[in-house]
Design an enzyme around this catalytic site. Structure first.
Site, mmCIF file in Angstrom:
data_model
loop_
_atom_site.group_PDB
_atom_site.id
_atom_site.type_symbol
_atom_site.label_atom_id
_atom_site.label_comp_id
_atom_site.label_asym_id
_atom_site.label_seq_id
_atom_site.Cartn_x
_atom_site.Cartn_y
_atom_site.Cartn_z
ATOM 1 N N GLU A 90 0.775 -1.233 0.000
ATOM 2 C CA GLU A 90 0.000 0.000 0.000
ATOM 3 C C GLU A 90 0.812 1.292 0.000
ATOM 4 O O GLU A 90 0.385 2.283 -0.581
ATOM 5 C CB GLU A 90 -0.941 0.003 1.227
ATOM 6 C CG GLU A 90 -1.988 -1.093 1.208
ATOM 7 C CD GLU A 90 -3.028 -0.888 0.113
ATOM 8 O OE1 GLU A 90 -3.211 0.257 -0.329
ATOM 9 O OE2 GLU A 90 -3.639 -1.886 -0.307
ATOM 10 N N SER A 464 -49.851 -33.055 36.226
ATOM 11 C CA SER A 464 -49.739 -33.314 37.658
ATOM 12 C C SER A 464 -48.520 -32.669 38.306
ATOM 13 O O SER A 464 -48.452 -32.597 39.539
ATOM 14 C CB SER A 464 -49.706 -34.829 37.910
ATOM 15 O OG SER A 464 -50.943 -35.418 37.565
#
Length: 825
Positions: A90, A464
Site C-alpha cells: 500500500e 400433575s
C-alpha cells in the site's frame, strides 16, 4: 532599462493578476476545507466496532454476536513481517512522507491527463486511507480528495506513524465480515498474527484493495496473482525479504479456508437469550461495542444437559420404531461420491446426527454417502435397532441420518450407526435453588433444527407436576399431609349444564386417603376435591406467589389437574420455593458485563433465599437485611417471624414437641438482597418431604438410582400424553424437564412423565449432584411431630392444635360437592 512593449506589459500584468486570483481562490478553498476538518485527536479514543462476546461462568467462550468480525490489536503486537507486507502493498514510503506522497500524486495526475480513466491508482497513502475510512465518504471528487490530503497532513502532525498504521490495520475491511488484520488472520487461516507465514501475510496484505472480489475465498486466483506478481516481489525489492524467501512463498499454493472462532461451551439457546437481554438493556448497537458478557452457565452441567436431552430423546424415539425418510435428493447419472456429497450442502447436522444420501442397499447393508464424500456401509449392529432389513429402510436418493459412536461401544462393528431425528422435542432448565442462577438450559433437541426456545417461549400444560402448588395452597388453608380426602368419582356441572367427570390416570379409586399418599400416587380426584374445598379464587391468588401470573391460571377446577399454560422456566422457578425454604427467587443468567476496555458496567445482585435472615416481604419484592419480619403478607400466613431451618427433629415415636425457634438471626452479608418469601417455610418443608416420597415409592421411583435421600420431585402428564414433565430438586439444584411435540400431537401410548421426561432428568442430575453434599433441612421452627391417621407427620403447631381440638377444616369424607355452577371449561 528598456521598457517592455505595451502588449507585453498588459500580458504580464494579466498573468500576475491571474496568479494572485488563483492564489486567493486556492487560499479560500484551502481555508474553507481545512476549517471543516475534524479533530484528529478523537482517533486516540476511537471505538472500533467489535462483536459481543458471551462466556460461560468459567470464562470459556459460549457465543459471538455482531455483524463484523474484529479483534483490535495493539500495533506493537503486530509482527514486523506483517507490517512490511502491508507497507509493500500500500505505501512503501509510509515512514518517509508527511501524509501525502507527492511522487504518487504526480503519477496519478499524469495518468489522469494521459488516459481516459476517471479513477487511477497511486496517490493515496496509508494515512490518507485512514482519513477516508474514519472521517470522509467514499465519494470520488476533487474536493473530497483535497480534504483527504489536508486531513492526512494534519494527522501526521498530531499522531505518530505507528498510531496511524495501527488504525489502518484495525479498521481495514478484509471481506467476509472480517475487519482488521487480526480478524482476517483468524478467519482465513485460523491463526494469530504471530503465527502467519510469509505467504499468508502477503495474501492478507493484498485483500484491502479488493476485499470482496479479491479475497482468497471468493477469488483465490486473483488473490494469488496480487500476492505473487506484486506484493512478494515488492517486498524483495524493498529489502524486507530475500529473493529466495519471496520465491519460496510464491510457490506455496493458496490454502485459505473459513475459520470461525471456536465456541468452547455449546449453549446456543442461552447465548441467544443473552443477545436479546443485552439489546434490551443497552440498545440495538450493543452487538458492535465489544462487550464481554459472563453468564451463570456451568459448562459441565450444560454439557450434561445436552447429552441427557439427546440420549433421552434417542431412547424415546427408538421405542416408536423406524420411520421412512421424508427428504430426498436427485442423484445425477454417473455422479461420484464427492458429487453426491455436495447435494447435502444445505442440510445441517443436528445434535450429532449427520445427513447422508442413500446410494444402495445390496448385500444386507445400507450404502450411504456423507456430505464430505465419505462412503459408509451400514449393516449388523448399525441398523439392528430398526428391526428391519436394509432394503426396507430407505431407497436410493433418500436422505437419512447417521451417528458416530465410540470405537469401544461399536466393538467389531462399524463406528457409524443409522439414526433419525425424533419427532418430539424436549427442554431442560436447571436453576440454583437459592438465588435463581441459571446453570444449564436446553431449549430443544437441536438449535440447528429449530431456534424456538421451548424453555422460555413454549407454554404447555404441566399436568400433575402442578399439584405441589395446589397442595401448598391447601396447607395454608388448614390442610396438612395427614388430612384425609376422598378419592372417589365426582361430577361437576357448569353454568351451561355441561358435565365434567374428572378421572384418575389409573381409572380406579382408592377411597379415603391421606394427602401425602394422594400426591405420591398422583390422584387427580383428590386434587379436584382439594381445590373445590379451598376455593378457586383463593388458590389462584396464593399460587401466584410462586411467580406465576394470576391471569395465566385457569379460573376453574381444571386448574387442579395442571391445565394452566406455563413455560418450563416458570415451573422450575416455582419449584425453587420448595427447595430453598419458601423464597421466591428470580431466574437470571447474566453475571456481569465488561466493556471493550475491560471496565465492569454491570454486575447482578440477585435476591437470595435466606432462612436465617428473619425477613418476610410480599412476593414480587425484595429488600436488604433490615428489621424484623411480619408474619402475614397479603392475607397469607408465612410462619413465625425469625423462623429458620436448623431445628433438631425428635426421633419418631417420642413425645410430640415443637421445633425450637432460633434465639436470634445469624449474621449475613449486609449488602445481600434477600428474596421475598413466597410461602410459609413449614409448608415448603412439608412439600419437600412429600415429593421425596414420590421418588421413594411413587411415580418417580426410577430416580432412586441416584442414591440420594434429598432428591424429590413430581411427574406430570396431560391428556392423550401430549406433554410429559418431571420437575424436581436435589442438592442445590432445581431442574425441570418437558417432552412433547410442537404440533401438540400425542407422544404415544403410556408416554407418561415418569417414562419420557424422568430419564432425561436423571441423566442430567447424575452429573449435577456428583460430589455434592446432601441437602436435608430439619423442620423449621413452629412445627411439631405427631402421629395421625396411622402415620407420623410434622405439622404446623396451629394445625396440630386444631386437630387436637377437632377443628380440622377439611371436608367430611362422605360429603358430596354441591352442584353449583362452576365455570370449569
Amino acid at each position: 532599462m528598456p521598457r517592455f512593449p505595451r502588449p507585453l506589459r498588459w500580458l504580464l500584468l494579466g498573468a500576475v493578476t491571474l496568479v494572485l486570483l488563483g492564489a486567493a481562490v486556492t487560499g479560500i478553498v484551502l481555508y474553507s476545507v481545512s476549517s471543516r476538518l475534524p479533530d484528529v485527536q478523537s482517533l486516540r479514543n476511537i471505538e472500533l466496532q467489535e462483536p459481543m462476546y458471551v462466556y460461560a461462568g468459567d470464562g470459556r467462550l459460549m457465543g459471538l454476536f455482531g455483524e463484523m468480525r474484529r479483534y483490535p490489536v495493539d500495533i506493537k503486537d503486530v509482527p514486523l513481517q506483517v507490517k512490511q507486507a502491508f507497507l509493500a502493498a500500500e505505501d512503501a514510503r509510509f515512514y518517509e512522507h508527511h501524509g501525502v506522497d507527492f511522487k504518487g500524486v504526480a503519477r496519478a495526475v499524469w495518468l489522469l491527463a494521459t488516459t481516459d480513466d476517471k479513477r487511477v491508482p497511486g496517490g493515496s497513502t496509508i494515512t490518507q486511507q485512514v482519513a477516508r475510512q474514519f472521517f470522509l465518504s467514499s465519494e470520488y471528487s476533487y474536493t473530497r480528495k483535497l480534504a483527504e490530503m489536508l486531513l492526512a497532513m494534519k494527522m501526521e502532525r498530531e499522531l505518530g506513524k505507528d498510531e496511524i498504521l495501527g488504525l489502518y490495520l484495525n479498521k481495514s475491511f478484509f471481506g467476509n465480515r472480517a475487519y482488521g488484520v487480526a480478524a482476517a488472520a483468524e478467519f482465513y487461516y485460523g491463526k494469530k498474527l504471530a503465527e502467519l507465514s510469509l505467504d499468508e501475510a502477503a495474501t492478507l496484505a493484498g485483500i484491502p484493495k479488493f476485499p470482496s472480489s479479491g479475497n482468497p475465498l471468493n477469488n483465490p486466483e486473483r488473490a494469488r496473482i496480487r500476492r505473487d506478481n506484486y506484493i512478494l516481489p515488492r517486498m524483495a525489492e524493498l529489502g524486507f525479504v530475500s529473493r529466495a524467501q519471496a520465491d519460496a512463498a510464491r510457490a506455496v499454493p493458496m490454502h485459505a479456508s473459513p475459520h470461525e472462532r471456536t465456541i468452547e461451551v455449546y449453549a446456543p439457546y442461552v447465548a441467544e437469550m443473552v443477545r436479546q437481554e443485552m439489546v434490551a438493556r443497552f440498545g440495538g448497537d450493543v452487538l458492535n461495542k465489544g462487550y464481554h458478557v459472563t453468564t451463570t452457565i456451568d459448562p459441565a452441567l450444560q454439557a450434561a444437559a445436552d447429552k441427557a436431552i439427546v440420549d433421552g430423546m434417542r431412547v424415546y424415539d427408538h421405542r416408536h420404531g423406524w420411520r421412512k425418510p421424508t427428504q430426498q435428493v436427485q442423484i445425477p447419472a454417473g455422479a461420484d461420491a464427492a458429487a453426491i456429497g455436495k447435494l447435502l450442502r444445505n442440510v445441517p447436522a443436528q445434535a450429532g446426527l449427520l445427513p447422508a444420501v442413500v446410494t444402495g442397499s445390496g448385500d444386507g447393508a445400507l450404502q450411504v454417502v456423507l456430505a464430505d464424500g465419505s462412503e459408509l456401509s451400514l449393516r449388523g449392529a448399525a441398523i439392528s435397532w430398526t428391526g428391519k432389513a436394509a432394503a426396507a429402510l430407505a431407497a436410493r436418493g433418500d436422505v437419512v441420518r447417521v451417528r458416530r459412536v465410540d470405537a469401544e461401544a461399536a466393538g467389531a462393528e462399524p463406528n457409524w450407526v443409522l439414526d433419525q431425528i425424533p419427532r418430539a422435542q424436549a427442554t431442560l432448565v436447571s436453576l440454583d435453588a437459592d438465588n435463581g442462577a441459571l446453570r444449564a438450559l436446553v431449549g430443544g433437541y437441536s438449535y440447528a433444527g429449530s431456534k424456538f426456545n421451548r424453555a422460555t417461549q413454549a407454554r404447555r400444560q404441566p399436568g400433575s407436576s402442578f399439584k405441589p402448588f395446589l397442595y401448598a395452597a391447601a396447607f395454608e388453608r388448614g390442610f396438612n399431609p395427614a388430612s384425609i380426602v376422598l378419592d372417589a368419582p365426582v361430577v361437576f356441572k357448569d353454568r351451561r349444564g355441561h358435565m365434567w367427570r374428572p378421572q384418575n390416570d389409573s381409572g380406579n379409586f382408592a377411597g379415603p386417603m391421606r394427602l401425602r399418599e394422594a400426591l405420591v400416587q398422583s390422584r387427580n380426584l383428590v386434587s379436584v376435591r382439594l381445590l373445590d374445598a379451598i376455593g378457586v379464587d383463593y388458590a389462584r391468588r396464593y399460587i401466584s406467589h410462586f411467580g406465576f401470573d394470576e391471569a395465566n391460571l385457569p379460573p376453574n377446577l381444571s386448574m387442579s389437574l395442571g391445565s394452566a399454560s406455563l413455560t418450563p422456566l416458570s415451573v422450575a422457578r416455582g419449584y425453587t420455593a420448595f427447595a430453598n425454604g419458601g423464597f421466591l427467587v428470580t431466574p437470571w443468567f447474566i453475571d456481569h458485563v465488561r466493556d471493550a476496555e475491560g471496565r465492569e458496567v454491570f454486575r447482578e445482585k440477585p435476591p437470595t433465599a435466606c432462612p436465617q435472615c428473619a425477613v418476610t416481604t410480599p412476593a414480587g419484592q425484595s429488600q436488604s437485611v433490615t428489621g424484623a419480619a411480619a408474619t402475614k403478607v397479603d392475607g397469607f400466613d408465612f410462619g413465625p417471624a425469625g423462623t429458620q431451618a436448623g431445628a433438631t427433629a425428635p426421633k419418631p415415636g417420642t413425645t410430640p414437641q415443637a421445633a425450637k425457634p432460633a434465639a436470634e438471626a445469624k449474621p449475613v452479608d449486609p449488602s445481600m438482597v434477600v428474596a421475598p418469601r413466597a410461602i410459609d417455610p413449614r409448608v415448603a418443608w412439608q412439600l419437600q418431604s412429600m415429593m421425596r416420597d414420590v421418588v421413594r415409592r411413587g411415580t418417580a421411583t426410577d430416580a432412586k438410582v441416584l442414591g440420594r435421600e434429598d432428591v424429590g420431585g413430581k411427574t406430570g402428564s396431560t391428556n392423550d400424553h401430549r406433554d410429559a414433565w418431571f420437575s424436581g430438586f436435589g442438592g442445590q439444584y432445581v431442574t425441570t424437564v418437558w417432552v412433547g411435540r410442537d404440533d401438540y400431537r400425542s407422544l404415544g401410548y403410556r408416554e407418561y412423565g415418569g417414562k419420557a421426561a424422568l430419564p432425561i432428568w436423571i441423566g442430567y442430575m447424575k452429573v449435577a449432584l456428583k460430589d455434592q453434599p446432601e441437602r436435608l433441612p430439619d423442620p423449621p421452627a413452629g412445627m411439631v411431630e405427631v402421629r395421625s391417621n396411622g402415620a407420623v407427620e410434622w405439622l404446623k403447631v396451629e394445625d396440630e392444635e386444631r386437630m387436637r381440638n377437632e377443628l380440622d377444616v377439611a371436608p367430611e369424607e362422605d360429603a358430596q360437592p354441591a352442584e353449583e355452577a362452576f365455570d370449569i371449561f
